[in-house]
Scaffold this active site. Structure first.
Site, PDB file in Angstrom:
ATOM      1  N   ASN A 307       0.747  -1.295  -0.022  1.00  0.00           N
ATOM      2  CA  ASN A 307       0.116   0.013  -0.057  1.00  0.00           C
ATOM      3  C   ASN A 307       0.816   1.331   0.081  1.00  0.00           C
ATOM      4  O   ASN A 307       0.913   2.036   0.924  1.00  0.00           O
ATOM      5  CB  ASN A 307      -0.831  -0.049   1.263  1.00  0.00           C
ATOM      6  N   HIS A 338      -6.683   2.793  11.381  1.00  0.00           N
ATOM      7  CA  HIS A 338      -7.075   1.765  10.852  1.00  0.00           C
ATOM      8  C   HIS A 338      -8.560   1.490  11.766  1.00  0.00           C
ATOM      9  O   HIS A 338      -9.313   0.586  11.171  1.00  0.00           O
ATOM     10  CB  HIS A 338      -6.525   0.210  10.670  1.00  0.00           C
TER      11      HIS A 338
END
EC number: 2.3.1.-
Length: 435
Positions: A307, A338
């Site tokens: 990512n 997250h």
């Protein structure tokens, strides 16, 4: 071919696919120079609003509200203050929304709404764009709207000044996924003519389509293997290592497919890597560098390439501004961003320790391993070890229940990170003595 339909019927894939014709239309109109710069901003903003309502329903207000507040802060605060206030507000808002998910999952024991999960995913991407823009303004890379809302300009003038910000925060090709695009690149793309040749664009998109097809074929094959075998709850001893490795492989293939789809949508709209870049402008960073991710024998390299645009954003936002324990602070913030699920906290802290160990282990190895056969053996061994540690971390981050996390920690898979922890302690002690 039912499996291929299942991919495109995945909620985010479905809406990303629905946005494709509009992305191509936007790029075509830019090539033809058919509408003004303001019309382009409005096209992207309107598309983002429509896509948000279609994908999120009433939850779209959870994305619209912080976007409006962020623009108000960007236009009203001094450049030196803008990042602190926008960061605090955006992360506070996102944390409250994540607490709503925690309440649903852990207190009510109910599955969360699909639309709410899409909203949280979009909100996390919005946080990236808001903080990236505020940092650009704070560092002088982007000039803030002169006067802001404190000036005596008319409402229409205020809206015109804020339109590029609104459009950037909510533009539809990046609303539900995709690499982080800097405000400079976004503005250069909207204000300039397209550097994307139609024929080149066609072949680039066709290649991405073939990649998705190949990854989905692999995904089906691996999922059948996973479904046919034992799970983490009923595996025995060394069998658990195979279970974790194959399950993590399934997660990785899914991520790769969705990242390439997101990249295709950005490319179709003209925000891809073929865009001409002005001097000093940051280039396009794809999230899925599959070749590097699957062949690297270093956890630190995997961390930088996994990512990739998010990794760069975290480095700029946290790592470069941390005075003590920058690596741990970066991964701790990543866990916060997250959602702070128990598995995410454990997984990201473990990841930080593994990266720290990786630096010391490979520095030591490069110093003492000289012969070519030994280097090949060392590289092969550390590649396998890296893949197994990443599989362990990935499952820890993805699991939602404490019982599943406990099963993972009690399995033989915990041996691999423990080996790195022991080596970290030994090599850190050796380094301290040498210093």
């Amino acid at each position: 071919m039912e499996w291929l339909w299942l991919f495109f019927l995945h909620p985010i894939s479905f809406y990303q696919g629905a946005a494709f014709p509009f992305a191509l239309l936007f790029n075509y109109l830019c090539i033809m120079d058919s509408f003004s710069t303001r019309a382009r901003y409005l096209f992207l903003l309107t598309g983002g609003g429509a896509l948000a309502v279609a994908a999120m329903g009433s939850y779209a207000v959870l994305v619209f509200t912080p976007a409006v507040c962020a623009v108000a802060l960007l236009c009203s605060l001094a450049p030196q203050q803008v990042h602190r206030w926008t960061f605090c507000f955006q992360m506070s808002w996102q944390t409250l929304c994540h607490l709503g998910l925690h309440y649903t999952e852990y207190y009510l024991h109910e599955p969360p709404s699909v639309r709410f999960c899409i909203t949280l995913s979009s909100l996390m991407l919005l946080t990236q764009r808001v903080t990236s823009l505020s940092l650009d303004i704070c560092e002088g890379k982007v000039k803030a709207a002169s006067g802001g809302f404190r000036s005596r300009s008319s409402l229409s003038e205020h809206v015109c000044k804020a339109l590029p910000y609104f459009s950037y925060l909510l533009f539809f090709p990046a609303l539900l996924g995709g690499s982080l695009c800097s405000f400079q690149r976004f503005q250069a793309r909207v204000q300039g003519s397209s550097a994307l040749h139609p024929r080149h664009s066609f072949w680039a998109l066709s290649w991405r389509g073939l990649q998705i097809l190949g990854l989905e074929c692999l995904n089906v094959a691996v999922s059948r293997v996973v479904d046919a075998g034992a799970g983490l709850t009923d595996c025995q001893q060394f069998e658990c290592i195979y279970v974790v490795w194959t399950t993590a492989g399934l997660f990785k293939l899914t991520y790769y497919s969705h990242w390439i789809l997101d990249d295709s949508l950005l490319h179709a709209a003209g925000f891809g890597p073929e865009l001409g870049q002005s001097p000093g402008e940051e280039g396009y960073v794809p999230d899925a560098d599959i070749w590097t991710l699957e062949r690297t024998h270093r956890i630190s390299v995997f961390s930088r390439k996994w990512n990739q645009s998010t990794a760069r954003w975290l480095r700029r936002l946290v790592f470069q501004h941390s005075r003590a324990w920058p690596l741990l602070q970066t991964f701790a913030f990543s866990a916060w961003w997250h959602g702070l699920h128990p598995g995410q906290v454990f997984g990201f802290v473990c990841w930080a320790v593994m990266v720290e160990a990786d630096y010391l282990i490979h520095s030591f190895a490069n110093e003492f391993i000289r012969s070519w056969p030994m280097r090949l053996f060392y590289r092969t061994l550390t590649w396998a070890h890296t893949q197994l540690i990443i599989a362990y971390i990935m499952l820890a981050v993805e699991v939602r229940s404490l019982s599943s996390l406990w099963l993972l920690c009690n399995s033989y898979n915990s041996v691999f990170p423990m080996v790195y922890c022991i080596l970290l302690l030994l090599l850190a002690k050796r380094k301290h003595k040498c210093n």
